[in-house]
Design a protein around this motif. Structure first.
Motif, PDB file in Angstrom:
ATOM      1  N   ILE A  47     -11.605   1.495  -4.019  1.00 37.33           N
ATOM      2  CA  ILE A  47     -11.033   1.006  -5.496  1.00 37.33           C
ATOM      3  C   ILE A  47     -10.248   2.030  -6.201  1.00 37.33           C
ATOM      4  CG2 ILE A  47     -11.562   0.264  -7.914  1.00 37.33           C
ATOM      5  CD1 ILE A  47     -14.128  -1.230  -6.667  1.00 37.33           C
ATOM      6  N   LEU A  48     -10.906   3.344  -5.846  1.00 39.06           N
ATOM      7  CA  LEU A  48      -9.967   4.359  -6.636  1.00 39.06           C
ATOM      8  C   LEU A  48      -8.915   4.845  -5.802  1.00 39.06           C
ATOM      9  CD1 LEU A  48     -13.478   6.598  -7.616  1.00 39.06           C
ATOM     10  CD2 LEU A  48     -11.809   5.311  -9.246  1.00 39.06           C
ATOM     11  N   LEU A  49      -8.838   4.646  -4.578  1.00 38.53           N
ATOM     12  CA  LEU A  49      -7.705   4.874  -3.648  1.00 38.53           C
ATOM     13  C   LEU A  49      -6.685   3.731  -4.096  1.00 38.53           C
ATOM     14  CD1 LEU A  49      -6.134   6.163  -1.489  1.00 38.53           C
ATOM     15  CD2 LEU A  49      -7.218   4.320   0.023  1.00 38.53           C
ATOM     16  N   LEU A  50      -6.983   2.565  -4.501  1.00 33.52           N
ATOM     17  CA  LEU A  50      -5.887   1.590  -5.023  1.00 33.52           C
ATOM     18  C   LEU A  50      -5.437   2.140  -6.536  1.00 33.52           C
ATOM     19  CD1 LEU A  50      -4.691  -1.216  -4.862  1.00 33.52           C
ATOM     20  CD2 LEU A  50      -6.455  -2.208  -5.869  1.00 33.52           C
ATOM     21  N   PHE A  51      -6.162   2.379  -6.931  1.00 36.22           N
ATOM     22  CA  PHE A  51      -5.709   3.134  -8.393  1.00 36.22           C
ATOM     23  C   PHE A  51      -4.735   4.169  -7.992  1.00 36.22           C
ATOM     24  CE2 PHE A  51      -9.773   1.635 -10.588  1.00 36.22           C
ATOM     25  CZ  PHE A  51      -9.401   0.530 -10.816  1.00 36.22           C
ATOM     26  N   LEU A  52      -5.218   4.869  -7.144  1.00 33.29           N
ATOM     27  CA  LEU A  52      -4.306   6.132  -7.048  1.00 33.29           C
ATOM     28  C   LEU A  52      -2.701   5.834  -6.418  1.00 33.29           C
ATOM     29  CD1 LEU A  52      -3.930   9.410  -6.778  1.00 33.29           C
ATOM     30  CD2 LEU A  52      -5.152   9.035  -4.494  1.00 33.29           C
ATOM     31  N   LEU A  53      -2.874   4.745  -5.548  1.00 31.52           N
ATOM     32  CA  LEU A  53      -1.636   4.415  -4.906  1.00 31.52           C
ATOM     33  C   LEU A  53      -0.630   3.578  -5.910  1.00 31.52           C
ATOM     34  CD1 LEU A  53      -2.899   2.845  -1.626  1.00 31.52           C
ATOM     35  CD2 LEU A  53      -1.614   4.964  -1.786  1.00 31.52           C
ATOM     36  N   ILE A  54      -1.330   2.866  -6.951  1.00 31.18           N
ATOM     37  CA  ILE A  54      -0.627   2.488  -7.916  1.00 31.18           C
ATOM     38  C   ILE A  54       0.272   3.409  -8.629  1.00 31.18           C
ATOM     39  CG2 ILE A  54      -0.821   0.899 -10.104  1.00 31.18           C
ATOM     40  CD1 ILE A  54      -3.086  -0.641  -8.605  1.00 31.18           C
ATOM     41  N   LYS A  55      -0.649   4.448  -8.969  1.00 33.64           N
ATOM     42  CA  LYS A  55      -0.292   5.349  -9.909  1.00 33.64           C
ATOM     43  C   LYS A  55       0.966   6.190  -9.150  1.00 33.64           C
ATOM     44  CE  LYS A  55      -1.056   8.003 -13.711  1.00 33.64           C
ATOM     45  NZ  LYS A  55      -1.105   7.588 -15.080  1.00 33.64           N
ATOM     46  N   ILE A  56       0.932   6.520  -7.872  1.00 31.44           N
ATOM     47  CA  ILE A  56       1.868   7.148  -7.061  1.00 31.44           C
ATOM     48  C   ILE A  56       3.054   6.186  -6.839  1.00 31.44           C
ATOM     49  CG2 ILE A  56       2.566   7.868  -4.774  1.00 31.44           C
ATOM     50  CD1 ILE A  56      -0.448   8.949  -4.424  1.00 31.44           C
ATOM     51  N   LEU A  57       2.881   4.807  -6.716  1.00 31.18           N
ATOM     52  CA  LEU A  57       4.197   4.044  -6.576  1.00 31.18           C
ATOM     53  C   LEU A  57       4.827   3.856  -8.118  1.00 31.18           C
ATOM     54  CD1 LEU A  57       2.534   1.434  -4.413  1.00 31.18           C
ATOM     55  CD2 LEU A  57       4.409   3.198  -3.680  1.00 31.18           C
ATOM     56  N   ALA A  58       4.081   3.880  -9.074  1.00 28.73           N
ATOM     57  CA  ALA A  58       4.695   3.908 -10.213  1.00 28.73           C
ATOM     58  C   ALA A  58       5.440   5.207 -10.915  1.00 28.73           C
ATOM     59  CB  ALA A  58       3.525   3.263 -11.394  1.00 28.73           C
ATOM     60  N   GLN A  59       5.378   6.073  -9.927  1.00 28.56           N
ATOM     61  CA  GLN A  59       6.022   7.274 -10.661  1.00 28.56           C
ATOM     62  C   GLN A  59       7.449   7.126 -10.533  1.00 28.56           C
ATOM     63  OE1 GLN A  59       2.642  10.847  -9.720  1.00 28.56           O
ATOM     64  NE2 GLN A  59       4.344  10.586  -8.537  1.00 28.56           N
ATOM     65  N   THR A  60       8.294   7.676 -11.185  1.00 25.68           N
ATOM     66  CA  THR A  60       9.697   7.651 -11.215  1.00 25.68           C
ATOM     67  C   THR A  60      10.278   9.144 -11.866  1.00 25.68           C
ATOM     68  OG1 THR A  60      10.200   6.999 -13.908  1.00 25.68           O
ATOM     69  CG2 THR A  60       9.797   5.340 -11.952  1.00 25.68           C
ATOM     70  N   GLN A  61      11.484   9.262 -11.740  1.00 29.10           N
ATOM     71  CA  GLN A  61      12.147  10.787 -12.003  1.00 29.10           C
ATOM     72  C   GLN A  61      11.674  10.798 -13.406  1.00 29.10           C
ATOM     73  OE1 GLN A  61      16.090  10.466 -10.742  1.00 29.10           O
ATOM     74  NE2 GLN A  61      15.607  10.924  -8.718  1.00 29.10           N
ATOM     75  N   ASP A  62      11.564   9.955 -14.379  1.00 27.31           N
ATOM     76  CA  ASP A  62      11.397  10.244 -15.644  1.00 27.31           C
ATOM     77  C   ASP A  62       9.931  10.323 -16.076  1.00 27.31           C
ATOM     78  OD1 ASP A  62      13.990   9.691 -16.263  1.00 27.31           O
ATOM     79  OD2 ASP A  62      13.850   7.755 -16.449  1.00 27.31           O
ATOM     80  N   THR A  63       8.917  10.278 -15.108  1.00 29.97           N
ATOM     81  CA  THR A  63       7.524  10.479 -15.413  1.00 29.97           C
ATOM     82  C   THR A  63       7.228  11.882 -15.768  1.00 29.97           C
ATOM     83  OG1 THR A  63       7.017   8.800 -13.891  1.00 29.97           O
ATOM     84  CG2 THR A  63       5.301  10.496 -14.294  1.00 29.97           C
ATOM     85  N   PRO A  64       6.840  12.089 -16.842  1.00 29.81           N
ATOM     86  CA  PRO A  64       6.506  13.435 -17.565  1.00 29.81           C
ATOM     87  C   PRO A  64       5.468  14.267 -16.328  1.00 29.81           C
ATOM     88  CG  PRO A  64       5.751  11.849 -19.105  1.00 29.81           C
ATOM     89  CD  PRO A  64       6.239  11.209 -17.994  1.00 29.81           C
ATOM     90  N   PRO A  65       6.009  15.537 -16.142  1.00 33.28           N
ATOM     91  CA  PRO A  65       5.290  16.477 -14.999  1.00 33.28           C
ATOM     92  C   PRO A  65       3.632  16.231 -15.094  1.00 33.28           C
ATOM     93  CG  PRO A  65       7.053  17.571 -16.093  1.00 33.28           C
ATOM     94  CD  PRO A  65       6.800  16.291 -16.793  1.00 33.28           C
ATOM     95  N   GLU A  66       3.183  16.118 -16.354  1.00 29.32           N
ATOM     96  CA  GLU A  66       1.642  16.187 -16.573  1.00 29.32           C
ATOM     97  C   GLU A  66       1.091  14.925 -16.084  1.00 29.32           C
ATOM     98  OE1 GLU A  66       3.443  15.067 -20.655  1.00 29.32           O
ATOM     99  OE2 GLU A  66       3.744  16.631 -19.110  1.00 29.32           O
ATOM    100  N   GLU A  67       2.108  14.006 -16.110  1.00 32.42           N
ATOM    101  CA  GLU A  67       1.480  12.684 -15.524  1.00 32.42           C
ATOM    102  C   GLU A  67       1.710  12.238 -13.919  1.00 32.42           C
ATOM    103  OE1 GLU A  67      -0.111  10.277 -17.307  1.00 32.42           O
ATOM    104  OE2 GLU A  67      -0.397  11.346 -19.163  1.00 32.42           O
ATOM    105  N   LYS A  68       2.320  13.279 -13.309  1.00 29.38           N
ATOM    106  CA  LYS A  68       2.603  12.908 -12.093  1.00 29.38           C
ATOM    107  C   LYS A  68       1.574  13.248 -11.151  1.00 29.38           C
ATOM    108  CE  LYS A  68       8.065  13.366 -11.826  1.00 29.38           C
ATOM    109  NZ  LYS A  68       8.977  13.861 -11.562  1.00 29.38           N
ATOM    110  N   ILE A  69       1.228  12.445  -9.999  1.00 31.64           N
ATOM    111  CA  ILE A  69       0.316  12.693  -9.096  1.00 31.64           C
ATOM    112  C   ILE A  69       0.674  13.684  -8.057  1.00 31.64           C
ATOM    113  CG2 ILE A  69      -1.082  11.638  -7.265  1.00 31.64           C
ATOM    114  CD1 ILE A  69      -2.098  10.791 -10.272  1.00 31.64           C
TER     115      ILE A  69
END
Length: 424
Positions: A47-69
């Motif tokens: 389940i935590l891996l799924l959260f991590l993948l969602i977070k990674i896939l949701a990242q864009t160039q505009d994502t703040p550095p502190e929010e990037k995985i």
């Protein structure tokens, strides 16, 4: 709209991963009553891996550095190591021409056990504050203090040893003891009473108690810290595990010394101790030998079985399957009370089932993690790395008394904090 700032001193979970972890840890006893700990522990990593993948896939160039995985290289070592474990498992099955159905069944077991050794540290890349885990573990300690006095009375009340076995055992698992609700048990070798609470056997409770002790030690609130520490010590006492009682003394001391090796006063002190150790070495060696003999004699029957299991596993690994192992566990002879060969010892078990390939797949990540966290723990700005170092040492000590993959569903909060320490 201005984004709300998270106060690090606010223990209340702030995001979905924190809420899930908080629920799973703080409700340990409630989940246990329904026999669901094995199921929750096996699923949480994925389940935590799924959260991590969602977070990674949701990242864009505009994502703040502190929010990037970002994933530390040491966590990739664990991922690669556990994938190699699965490769060794399949190769061992093919070597012995085992049926496809058994390969699938063993792979499901890998997904619930060995894979979790990589998944939970990997979850440390999520925005999960270690303080949330510390408080949740202290709540488990508080619940332990509430329930243990009643459980200590159950033998006197002539209540059954096992209250019931949960219907959740239908999902499959190593045995009924992973789904039952025990009140107490009688040691088969000594006849003594011992308690295992929410774990499948006594020493496993000591394992969890040691991990929880190191996590509770980091809690800032004095009241909750004492609840967590006393509850963890109580776990190590009522289970009557020799390793647990030795470990809970040694690990905090070792962690303190190793994480302070960059301080001159510690190095000077170690030099002085080394000098005295050379002078009194005969007495020290004799004392250590006496301690070891008394340690083994405390439960001589258990020690005999454990040593025999290890010896059989290693000898058969050398003679029959040195590279990929046997693929599956086998029941031992009468001399080891028909217990599975390779059980009660992680290294012997890995050699027997997955050969030298599987052995290296665990040894390399564990060794590299130790040195990685050792170096980082010397930096006062990285307090979680110090906790991660203690977790690695607990895991290493328990490889000589337990099978890590079977109990990962219980001590996974420690792995999660270890992962956070690697990312800190």
């Amino acid at each position: 709209m201005k984004k709300k700032q998270i106060n690090p001193d606010d223990i209340y979970p702030q995001n979905v991963p924190e809420k899930v972890v908080w629920w799973a840890v703080s409700n340990t006893y409630f989940i246990w009553i329904f026999g669901g700990l094995y199921v929750v522990g096996a699923l949480m990593g994925w389940i935590l891996l799924l959260f991590l993948l969602i977070k990674i896939l949701a990242q864009t160039q505009d994502t703040p550095p502190e929010e990037k995985i970002s994933i530390s290289w040491i966590l990739w070592v664990w991922v690669i190591g556990m994938i190699v474990m699965e490769i060794a498992l399949i190769a061992g099955h093919l070597d012995y021409n085992l049926p496809t159905g058994l390969i699938i069944k063993s792979s499901i077991g890998w997904a619930k056990g060995w894979a979790a050794l990589a998944l939970y540290p990997l979850a440390g890349c999520l925005k999960i504050r270690p303080q949330v885990v510390y408080r949740a573990v202290c709540i488990v300690g508080f619940h332990t203090l509430l329930i243990t006095p009643f459980l200590l009375l159950t033998p006197s009340l002539h209540l059954p040893q096992i209250l019931y076995v949960s219907p959740l055992k239908a999902v499959g698992g190593p045995g009924n003891e992973f789904f039952d609700v025990p009140l107490y048990e009688i040691d088969g070798s000594t006849g003594d009473l011992r308690w295992r609470l929410f774990t499948p056997w006594g020493p496993a409770l000591g394992f969890v108690g040691n991990v929880n002790f190191m996590l509770a030690l980091q809690e800032k609130d004095k009241k909750w810290r004492w609840f967590g520490l006393i509850g963890s010590v109580l776990m190590c006492l009522v289970c009557k595990s020799r390793l647990a009682q030795v470990c809970i003394v040694i690990i905090p001391l070792l962690t303190k010394i190793l994480s302070s090796l960059n301080r001159p006063q510690i190095l000077i002190g170690l030099g002085f101790v080394s000098y005295l150790g050379g002078i009194f070495s005969p007495s020290i060696i004799m004392a250590v030998n006496n301690f070891w003999e008394n340690f083994k004699a405390a439960r001589a029957g258990s020690t005999r079985v454990r040593m025999a299991l290890k010896r059989i596993a290693v000898e058969r690994w050398k003679a029959e399957a040195p590279i990929w192992g046997h693929g599956v566990v086998e029941d031992g002879p009468h001399i080891v009370e028909h217990m599975p060969i390779g059980s009660h010892h992680t290294w012997a078990g890995v050699l027997f089932v997955k050969g030298i390939v599987g052995f290296m797949a665990l040894a390399i990540p564990m060794a590299l993690s130790f040195f990685y966290l050792l170096i980082r723990s010397m930096d006062s700005r990285r307090p979680t790395a110090k906790v991660g170092l203690s977790i690695v040492m607990i895991l290493f000590l328990y490889t000589f008394g337990e099978n890590l993959e079977i109990l990962v569903y219980l001590y996974w909060p420690g792995l999660l904090v270890m992962g956070i320490g690697c990312q800190e």
